[in-house]
Design a protein around this motif. Structure first.
Motif, mmCIF file in Angstrom:
data_model
loop_
_atom_site.group_PDB
_atom_site.id
_atom_site.type_symbol
_atom_site.label_atom_id
_atom_site.label_comp_id
_atom_site.label_asym_id
_atom_site.label_seq_id
_atom_site.Cartn_x
_atom_site.Cartn_y
_atom_site.Cartn_z
ATOM 1 N N ALA A 148 0.834 -1.207 0.000
ATOM 2 C CA ALA A 148 0.000 0.000 0.000
ATOM 3 C C ALA A 148 0.868 1.257 0.000
ATOM 4 C CB ALA A 148 -0.932 -0.009 1.214
ATOM 5 N N GLU A 149 1.927 1.251 0.801
ATOM 6 C CA GLU A 149 2.825 2.411 0.838
ATOM 7 C C GLU A 149 3.555 2.581 -0.493
ATOM 8 O OE1 GLU A 149 3.556 4.754 3.512
ATOM 9 O OE2 GLU A 149 1.565 3.961 3.983
ATOM 10 N N PHE A 150 3.952 1.474 -1.099
ATOM 11 C CA PHE A 150 4.612 1.529 -2.412
ATOM 12 C C PHE A 150 3.683 2.124 -3.466
ATOM 13 C CE2 PHE A 150 4.994 -0.522 -6.553
ATOM 14 C CZ PHE A 150 6.292 -0.166 -6.927
ATOM 15 N N LEU A 151 2.460 1.632 -3.540
ATOM 16 C CA LEU A 151 1.511 2.115 -4.542
ATOM 17 C C LEU A 151 1.150 3.580 -4.296
ATOM 18 C CD1 LEU A 151 -0.879 -0.963 -4.822
ATOM 19 C CD2 LEU A 151 0.830 -0.206 -6.492
ATOM 20 N N GLY A 152 1.010 3.938 -3.027
ATOM 21 C CA GLY A 152 0.689 5.318 -2.716
ATOM 22 C C GLY A 152 1.783 6.274 -3.134
ATOM 23 N N ASP A 153 3.033 5.931 -2.842
ATOM 24 C CA ASP A 153 4.136 6.810 -3.239
ATOM 25 C C ASP A 153 4.341 6.816 -4.741
ATOM 26 O OD1 ASP A 153 5.815 8.416 -1.364
ATOM 27 O OD2 ASP A 153 5.648 6.597 -0.175
ATOM 28 N N LEU A 154 4.147 5.681 -5.382
ATOM 29 C CA LEU A 154 4.224 5.650 -6.843
ATOM 30 C C LEU A 154 3.235 6.645 -7.449
ATOM 31 C CD1 LEU A 154 4.474 2.535 -9.108
ATOM 32 C CD2 LEU A 154 2.786 4.281 -9.607
ATOM 33 N N THR A 155 2.000 6.612 -6.961
ATOM 34 C CA THR A 155 0.972 7.520 -7.473
ATOM 35 C C THR A 155 1.306 8.965 -7.145
ATOM 36 O OG1 THR A 155 -0.693 5.800 -7.109
ATOM 37 C CG2 THR A 155 -1.494 8.047 -7.422
ATOM 38 N N PHE A 156 1.709 9.221 -5.905
ATOM 39 C CA PHE A 156 1.979 10.587 -5.453
ATOM 40 C C PHE A 156 3.117 11.222 -6.244
ATOM 41 C CE2 PHE A 156 4.032 13.456 -2.263
ATOM 42 C CZ PHE A 156 3.019 14.396 -2.204
ATOM 43 N N VAL A 157 4.205 10.487 -6.419
ATOM 44 C CA VAL A 157 5.358 11.034 -7.122
ATOM 45 C C VAL A 157 5.079 11.140 -8.619
ATOM 46 C CG1 VAL A 157 7.792 10.665 -7.697
ATOM 47 C CG2 VAL A 157 6.983 10.290 -5.355
ATOM 48 N N TYR A 158 4.343 10.192 -9.158
ATOM 49 C CA TYR A 158 3.970 10.288 -10.576
ATOM 50 C C TYR A 158 3.158 11.563 -10.837
ATOM 51 C CZ TYR A 158 1.459 9.494 -14.930
ATOM 52 O OH TYR A 158 0.915 9.643 -16.182
ATOM 53 N N VAL A 159 2.144 11.798 -10.032
ATOM 54 C CA VAL A 159 1.338 13.011 -10.204
ATOM 55 C C VAL A 159 2.198 14.254 -9.987
ATOM 56 C CG1 VAL A 159 -0.586 14.346 -9.263
ATOM 57 C CG2 VAL A 159 -0.822 11.885 -9.566
ATOM 58 N N GLY A 160 3.034 14.229 -8.962
ATOM 59 C CA GLY A 160 3.866 15.391 -8.660
ATOM 60 C C GLY A 160 4.863 15.721 -9.741
ATOM 61 N N THR A 161 5.441 14.699 -10.367
ATOM 62 C CA THR A 161 6.419 14.954 -11.422
ATOM 63 C C THR A 161 5.749 15.273 -12.757
ATOM 64 O OG1 THR A 161 6.581 12.544 -11.712
ATOM 65 C CG2 THR A 161 8.284 13.610 -10.394
ATOM 66 N N MET A 162 4.647 14.630 -13.046
ATOM 67 C CA MET A 162 3.953 14.908 -14.300
ATOM 68 C C MET A 162 3.361 16.310 -14.320
ATOM 69 S SD MET A 162 4.167 12.627 -16.689
ATOM 70 C CE MET A 162 2.777 13.052 -17.744
ATOM 71 N N GLN A 163 2.838 16.778 -13.192
ATOM 72 C CA GLN A 163 2.248 18.116 -13.188
ATOM 73 C C GLN A 163 3.316 19.191 -13.398
ATOM 74 O OE1 GLN A 163 2.514 20.715 -10.696
ATOM 75 N NE2 GLN A 163 4.138 19.557 -9.655
ATOM 76 N N ALA A 164 4.573 18.882 -13.074
ATOM 77 C CA ALA A 164 5.645 19.860 -13.295
ATOM 78 C C ALA A 164 5.819 20.161 -14.781
ATOM 79 C CB ALA A 164 6.960 19.334 -12.707
ATOM 80 N N HIS A 165 5.502 19.204 -15.624
ATOM 81 C CA HIS A 165 5.589 19.409 -17.075
ATOM 82 C C HIS A 165 4.607 20.479 -17.538
ATOM 83 C CE1 HIS A 165 5.790 18.741 -21.342
ATOM 84 N NE2 HIS A 165 4.568 18.235 -21.396
ATOM 85 N N LEU A 166 3.550 20.722 -16.763
ATOM 86 C CA LEU A 166 2.526 21.690 -17.157
ATOM 87 C C LEU A 166 2.836 23.099 -16.697
ATOM 88 C CD1 LEU A 166 -0.684 19.577 -16.352
ATOM 89 C CD2 LEU A 166 0.375 19.954 -18.584
ATOM 90 N N PHE A 167 3.950 23.304 -15.998
ATOM 91 C CA PHE A 167 4.262 24.625 -15.462
ATOM 92 C C PHE A 167 4.197 25.740 -16.504
ATOM 93 C CE2 PHE A 167 6.606 24.445 -11.136
ATOM 94 C CZ PHE A 167 5.484 23.878 -10.581
ATOM 95 N N PRO A 168 4.741 25.539 -17.726
ATOM 96 C CA PRO A 168 4.660 26.637 -18.705
ATOM 97 C C PRO A 168 3.222 26.961 -19.121
ATOM 98 C CG PRO A 168 6.337 25.037 -19.325
ATOM 99 C CD PRO A 168 5.528 24.416 -18.241
#
Length: 273
Positions: A49-69
Motif C-alpha cells: 500500500a505504501e509503495f503504490l501510494g508513493d508511486l501515485t503521489f510522485v507520478y502526479v507530482g512529477t507529471m504536473q511539473a511538465h505543465l508549469f509553462p
C-alpha cells in the motif's frame, strides 16, 4: 499519513455498521461476529500500500511539473499534491495508515502508533515507490520535456542559500506532521483527517514551493533526482548539490512535531500534564 488503526476498530468513514449501531439496530452477537471476521493486514500488504501510494503521489507530482509553462505554477502544484494525498490517505489509510513519507512514518513510530521495527520496511517501500513513480514519468515524457521540467524534482531556487532551504523544509514538514499527529494519530474521529492533511500539504506548497519545491518528503525528492540524473540532460550536480536538505529538513521538522506532541498533546502518555 494517517495513523494505523487498531485491529478492533474501523475509522468512521470505513465502517459498514457504525450508523446501525448508533440506532441500536445491531446486536452484540452480530457486532462480535463482524469483528471476528476481520483479517488483520500483514506487513507485506501494508508495504505494498505504501509503495503504490508513493508511486501515485510522485507520478502526479512529477507529471504536473511538465505543465508549469501552461499552468499557474505553484497553485497548480499545490492543488495537484493536496488532492492526491487526500485521495490516497482516504483509500489506503485503513491498510497501512497512509503515510507515504519516511518523515511521517518516523513520527508515527516515535509516537508509539506503529511498531518501530516496521519503520525500515515502510521507508524502503516508500522510496522504491517514489522512484518507480518518477520512472513512469520518464517513460512518458521525451528527454527534452523531462529536462525542461527538471524531472519534476524538488530543487532549491536560484539565489536561495542552503540554510534558508533547510529552515523552509523544516517548518513546512513540522506543519504537516503536526497536523497528522493531532488529526489522525491521536483521535478516534478521523473522518476529516484526510482532508486536513491534504489541505495542509497544499498550503505548505503555496507558502514555500517557490523556495524549495516544498517537498517535506524524502521519497518525493529522491526518486525524481535519480531519474533526472539518468535520463535528463542536466549535470548530476543540478540534482544533488543541495539534496541533503530534503532529508535533513523533513526529519528535523518531523522530530520537532513529535517532541511537541509527546510533551503537551498526546492524550494518553504526554510528559507535561
Amino acid at each position: 499519513m494517517a495513523s494505523v488503526y487498531d485491529s478492533d476498530s474501523r475509522p468512521p468513514y470505513m465502517s459498514s455498521y457504525a450508523n446501525e449501531e448508533a440506532w441500536g439496530q445491531v446486536t452484540t452477537r452480530q457486532k462480535t461476529s463482524s469483528v471476528s471476521r476481520k483479517k488483520e493486514y500483514t506487513l507485506l500488504t501494508k508495504c505494498i500500500a505504501e509503495f503504490l501510494g508513493d508511486l501515485t503521489f510522485v507520478y502526479v507530482g512529477t507529471m504536473q511539473a511538465h505543465l508549469f509553462p501552461y499552468a499557474d505554477g505553484i497553485l497548480h502544484a499545490a492543488f495537484a499534491h493536496g488532492f492526491t494525498i487526500f485521495i490516497l490517505v482516504t483509500a489506503f489509510g485503513h491498510i497501512s495508515g497512509g503515510h507515504f513519507n519516511p518523515a511521517v512514518s518516523w513520527a508515527i513510530a516515535g509516537a508509539g502508533k506503529m511498531p518501530i521495527w516496521h519503520l525500515p520496511f515502510y521507508v524502503a517501500s516508500q522510496l522504491l515507490g517514489g522512484f518507480c513513480g518518477a520512472l513512469l514519468t520518464a517513460s512518458i515524457l521525451t528527454q527534452s520535456q523531462l529536462s525542461a521540467c527538471g524531472a519534476g524534482a524538488t530543487l532549491l531556487s536560484d539565489g536561495t542559500q542552503w540554510l534558508q532551504g533547510l529552515i523552509a523544509e523544516t517548518v513546512v514538514t513540522f506543519f504537516l506532521v503536526h497536523t497528522i499527529l493531532i488529526s489522525a494519530a491521536d483521535t478516534d474521529t478521523v473522518t476529516l483527517a484526510p482532508l486536513a492533511i491534504g489541505l495542509t500539504l497544499s498550503i505548505d506548497i503555496l507558502s514555500t514551493g517557490s523556495i524549495t519545491g516544498a517537498s517535506m518528503n524524502p521519497a518525493r525528492s529522491l526518486g525524481p533526482s535519480i531519474v533526472g540524473s539518468i535520463f535528463a540532460t542536466q549535470s548530476n550536480s543540478f540534482y544533488w548539490n543541495y539534496h541533503y536538505i530534503y532529508w535533513a529538513g523533513p526529519l528535523l521538522g518531523s522530530t520537532i512535531a513529535l517532541c511537541i506532541y509527546k510533551l503537551f498533546e498526546s492524550r494518553e502518555d504526554r510528559f507535561v500534564a
